[in-house]
Design a protein around this motif. Structure first.
Motif, PDB file in Angstrom:
ATOM      1  N   ASN A 148       0.266  -5.853   1.781  1.00  0.00           N
ATOM      2  CA  ASN A 148       0.737  -6.505   3.001  1.00  0.00           C
ATOM      3  C   ASN A 148       0.245  -5.769   4.231  1.00  0.00           C
ATOM      4  N   CYS A 149       0.496  -6.367   5.393  1.00  0.00           N
ATOM      5  CA  CYS A 149       0.063  -5.775   6.654  1.00  0.00           C
ATOM      6  C   CYS A 149       0.970  -6.234   7.785  1.00  0.00           C
ATOM      7  N   ALA A 150       0.811  -5.597   8.941  1.00  0.00           N
ATOM      8  CA  ALA A 150       1.576  -5.987  10.135  1.00  0.00           C
ATOM      9  C   ALA A 150       0.796  -5.591  11.369  1.00  0.00           C
ATOM     10  N   PHE A 151       0.937  -6.384  12.433  1.00  0.00           N
ATOM     11  CA  PHE A 151       0.383  -6.027  13.740  1.00  0.00           C
ATOM     12  C   PHE A 151       1.468  -5.261  14.499  1.00  0.00           C
ATOM     13  N   GLY A 152       1.055  -4.217  15.240  1.00  0.00           N
ATOM     14  CA  GLY A 152       2.058  -3.442  15.947  1.00  0.00           C
ATOM     15  C   GLY A 152       1.545  -2.785  17.202  1.00  0.00           C
ATOM     16  N   GLU A 153       2.397  -1.925  17.760  1.00  0.00           N
ATOM     17  CA  GLU A 153       2.153  -1.228  19.014  1.00  0.00           C
ATOM     18  C   GLU A 153       1.789  -2.265  20.085  1.00  0.00           C
ATOM     19  N   ASP A 154       0.608  -2.226  20.661  1.00  0.00           N
ATOM     20  CA  ASP A 154       0.230  -3.197  21.698  1.00  0.00           C
ATOM     21  C   ASP A 154      -0.433  -4.437  21.103  1.00  0.00           C
ATOM     22  N   GLY A 155      -0.293  -4.642  19.830  1.00  0.00           N
ATOM     23  CA  GLY A 155      -0.948  -5.762  19.154  1.00  0.00           C
ATOM     24  C   GLY A 155      -2.340  -5.429  18.671  1.00  0.00           C
ATOM     25  N   ARG A 156      -2.816  -4.244  19.024  1.00  0.00           N
ATOM     26  CA  ARG A 156      -4.156  -3.827  18.623  1.00  0.00           C
ATOM     27  C   ARG A 156      -4.130  -2.800  17.498  1.00  0.00           C
ATOM     28  N   THR A 157      -2.976  -2.629  16.880  1.00  0.00           N
ATOM     29  CA  THR A 157      -2.874  -1.742  15.720  1.00  0.00           C
ATOM     30  C   THR A 157      -2.554  -2.577  14.488  1.00  0.00           C
ATOM     31  N   LEU A 158      -3.283  -2.326  13.412  1.00  0.00           N
ATOM     32  CA  LEU A 158      -3.027  -2.967  12.132  1.00  0.00           C
ATOM     33  C   LEU A 158      -2.477  -1.921  11.180  1.00  0.00           C
ATOM     34  N   PHE A 159      -1.281  -2.180  10.660  1.00  0.00           N
ATOM     35  CA  PHE A 159      -0.667  -1.327   9.657  1.00  0.00           C
ATOM     36  C   PHE A 159      -0.844  -1.990   8.294  1.00  0.00           C
ATOM     37  N   LEU A 160      -1.223  -1.199   7.295  1.00  0.00           N
ATOM     38  CA  LEU A 160      -1.439  -1.705   5.943  1.00  0.00           C
ATOM     39  C   LEU A 160      -0.540  -0.953   4.972  1.00  0.00           C
ATOM     40  N   THR A 161       0.265  -1.685   4.217  1.00  0.00           N
ATOM     41  CA  THR A 161       0.986  -1.065   3.108  1.00  0.00           C
ATOM     42  C   THR A 161       0.043  -1.114   1.909  1.00  0.00           C
ATOM     43  N   ALA A 162      -0.456   0.049   1.532  1.00  0.00           N
ATOM     44  CA  ALA A 162      -1.578   0.143   0.593  1.00  0.00           C
ATOM     45  C   ALA A 162      -1.171   0.926  -0.644  1.00  0.00           C
ATOM     46  N   ASN A 163      -0.449   0.240  -1.540  1.00  0.00           N
ATOM     47  CA  ASN A 163      -0.073   0.837  -2.813  1.00  0.00           C
ATOM     48  C   ASN A 163       0.909   1.987  -2.600  1.00  0.00           C
ATOM     49  N   ASP A 164       0.466   3.241  -2.658  1.00  0.00           N
ATOM     50  CA  ASP A 164       1.372   4.383  -2.540  1.00  0.00           C
ATOM     51  C   ASP A 164       1.310   5.043  -1.169  1.00  0.00           C
ATOM     52  N   ARG A 165       0.777   4.320  -0.169  1.00  0.00           N
ATOM     53  CA  ARG A 165       0.613   4.899   1.162  1.00  0.00           C
ATOM     54  C   ARG A 165       0.626   3.801   2.222  1.00  0.00           C
ATOM     55  N   VAL A 166       0.691   4.219   3.482  1.00  0.00           N
ATOM     56  CA  VAL A 166       0.595   3.299   4.608  1.00  0.00           C
ATOM     57  C   VAL A 166      -0.568   3.752   5.479  1.00  0.00           C
ATOM     58  N   LEU A 167      -1.420   2.784   5.847  1.00  0.00           N
ATOM     59  CA  LEU A 167      -2.604   3.061   6.654  1.00  0.00           C
ATOM     60  C   LEU A 167      -2.445   2.450   8.041  1.00  0.00           C
ATOM     61  N   ARG A 168      -3.183   3.005   8.981  1.00  0.00           N
ATOM     62  CA  ARG A 168      -3.149   2.538  10.361  1.00  0.00           C
ATOM     63  C   ARG A 168      -4.570   2.526  10.913  1.00  0.00           C
ATOM     64  N   LEU A 169      -4.958   1.437  11.561  1.00  0.00           N
ATOM     65  CA  LEU A 169      -6.251   1.384  12.229  1.00  0.00           C
ATOM     66  C   LEU A 169      -6.163   0.535  13.479  1.00  0.00           C
ATOM     67  N   ARG A 170      -7.009   0.852  14.429  1.00  0.00           N
ATOM     68  CA  ARG A 170      -7.005   0.163  15.712  1.00  0.00           C
ATOM     69  C   ARG A 170      -7.969  -1.031  15.681  1.00  0.00           C
ATOM     70  N   LEU A 171      -7.514  -2.145  16.251  1.00  0.00           N
ATOM     71  CA  LEU A 171      -8.325  -3.335  16.400  1.00  0.00           C
ATOM     72  C   LEU A 171      -8.988  -3.328  17.777  1.00  0.00           C
ATOM     73  N   LYS A 172     -10.087  -4.050  17.909  1.00  0.00           N
ATOM     74  CA  LYS A 172     -10.778  -4.120  19.194  1.00  0.00           C
ATOM     75  C   LYS A 172     -10.026  -4.976  20.201  1.00  0.00           C
ATOM     76  N   VAL A 173      -9.297  -5.981  19.700  1.00  0.00           N
ATOM     77  CA  VAL A 173      -8.542  -6.895  20.559  1.00  0.00           C
ATOM     78  C   VAL A 173      -7.141  -7.045  19.977  1.00  0.00           C
ATOM     79  N   SER A 174      -6.228  -7.498  20.804  1.00  0.00           N
ATOM     80  CA  SER A 174      -4.859  -7.707  20.340  1.00  0.00           C
ATOM     81  C   SER A 174      -4.794  -8.941  19.431  1.00  0.00           C
ATOM     82  N   ALA A 175      -4.068  -8.794  18.343  1.00  0.00           N
ATOM     83  CA  ALA A 175      -3.862  -9.912  17.430  1.00  0.00           C
ATOM     84  C   ALA A 175      -2.650 -10.747  17.818  1.00  0.00           C
ATOM     85  N   LEU A 176      -1.859 -10.279  18.774  1.00  0.00           N
ATOM     86  CA  LEU A 176      -0.619 -10.964  19.158  1.00  0.00           C
ATOM     87  C   LEU A 176      -0.784 -11.770  20.447  1.00  0.00           C
TER      88      LEU A 176
END
Length: 349
Positions: free
Chosen positions: A321-349
């Motif tokens: 699964n995943c979620a958009f967060g912070e200013d809408g330009r952060t993508l959070f990924l629930t990745a099995n046994d960990r959580v990942l975070r990466l920045r998007l170029k544009v807001s998804a929200l």
């Protein structure tokens, strides 16, 4: 409701197959994968130029939480500037923030002292917010949709039955503009699945609950309904089907009352299993411009509204699964046994 003919698969079989060939790993269903299967360095595979709007292949992917049995259901809480995510088998919800990192937020997250002989996953699964900012919990253990006041942590069961029979194990949910809640109800939380003695429903359903209390069956024909999301205009409902034989994502055209008028096959994910890519269709989020961020065999895929693949975020293990967060330009990924975070170029929200 009849399904339309699948879209031509040449692009998915060749482009996706080539990308996933770099990341082949044992196929894992909707369960807990071992830590050894998550040792591949996370990477971004570009499948079409449209990916460049959101991500570059060299976008840094940060690990912000580890040591999780099965990370699921991420949701960003804007009025507190933190991320919540579930660990269904551990029966907890954790919170991550820039200020404090990862900490325990709620334990138990759902069922109190579930019987391990009959309940496989006693905790919360999918999470989202209602229009008042309350947390909505897809209760795998309680087999209910639960509302949680984030300040007091007071729980309210919104719905736990259809036609007098208990749900199987509520898995994921999303909220419509009018406050209606759509949710999926596979048997994953029950020991034995469809053969569980606790299973009361004759189907694994997709449902719609309205604030007035009515619950309606949207579709009772899917073998393994899982992730769920609404289009931005609220006119189309998308549901992942985590069936190892027929993995796919379905689309439902909704009428003015939020009920389906037609069902179509939006994405046939079976070709993605050709290279033994890990995982199955699972959680999803839809950006404001209609771009899909969908869990598929191989990781988290970005697709156009027409289901054309743009790119893949992959770790060598499922990304449920995943979620958009912070200013809408952060993508959070629930990745099995960990959580990942990466920045998007544009807001998804």
């Amino acid at each position: 409701m009849p399904a339309r003919e699948p879209m031509p698969q040449w692009n998915r079989r060749s482009v996706i197959g080539a990308g996933l060939g770099l990341l082949a790993a044992p196929v894992i269903g909707a369960g807990v994968a071992s830590a050894a299967e998550a040792t591949v360095t996370p990477q971004i595979v570009r499948l079409a130029p449209g990916l460049d709007r959101y991500l570059s292949v060299d976008t840094p992917i940060e690990t912000i939480a580890t040591g999780i049995r099965w990370a699921e259901g991420p949701v960003w809480v804007p009025h507190g500037d933190y991320l919540l995510f579930s660990d269904p088998p551990a029966n907890v919800i954790r919170r991550w923030s820039r200020a404090k990192g990862t900490e325990l937020f709620l334990s138990p997250s759902d069922a109190v002292a579930p019987d391990p002989a009959t309940v496989r996953e006693g905790g919360s699964n999918g999470l989202t917010l209602d229009h008042s900012g309350n947390l909505l919990i897809a209760g795998s253990g309680s087999r209910a949709v639960v509302r949680l006041d984030l300040k007091t942590k007071r729980r309210t069961v919104l719905v736990d039955r259809y036609q007098g029979k208990r749900f199987n194990s509520v898995n994921d949910l999303c909220v419509a503009a009018d406050g209606a809640i759509y949710f999926t109800d596979p048997p994953y939380g029950l020991v034995g699945g469809d053969q569980s003695a606790l299973k009361e429903q004759p189907h694994n359903g997709v449902y719609r609950w309205t604030p007035g209390g009515a619950v309606e069956l949207v579709d009772g024909t899917l073998s393994r309904p899982n992730g769920i999301a609404l289009s931005g205009d609220g006119k189309t409902l998308f549901v992942s089907v985590s069936d190892e034989q027929e993995p796919r994502i379905m689309a439902y055209a909704l009428d003015a009352h939020g009920l389906p008028t037609a069902r179509t096959l939006w994405l046939d994910a079976k070709p993605m299993l050709a290279k033994a890519a890990p995982g199955l269709p699972d959680g999803m989020k839809i950006a404001r411009d209609g771009t899909h961020f969908n869990s598929v065999p191989g990781g988290m895929m970005l697709l156009t509204p027409e289901a054309e693949p743009l790119g893949l975020i992959a770790t060598g293990a499922p990304i449920p699964n995943c979620a958009f967060g912070e200013d809408g330009r952060t993508l959070f990924l629930t990745a099995n046994d960990r959580v990942l975070r990466l920045r998007l170029k544009v807001s998804a929200l």
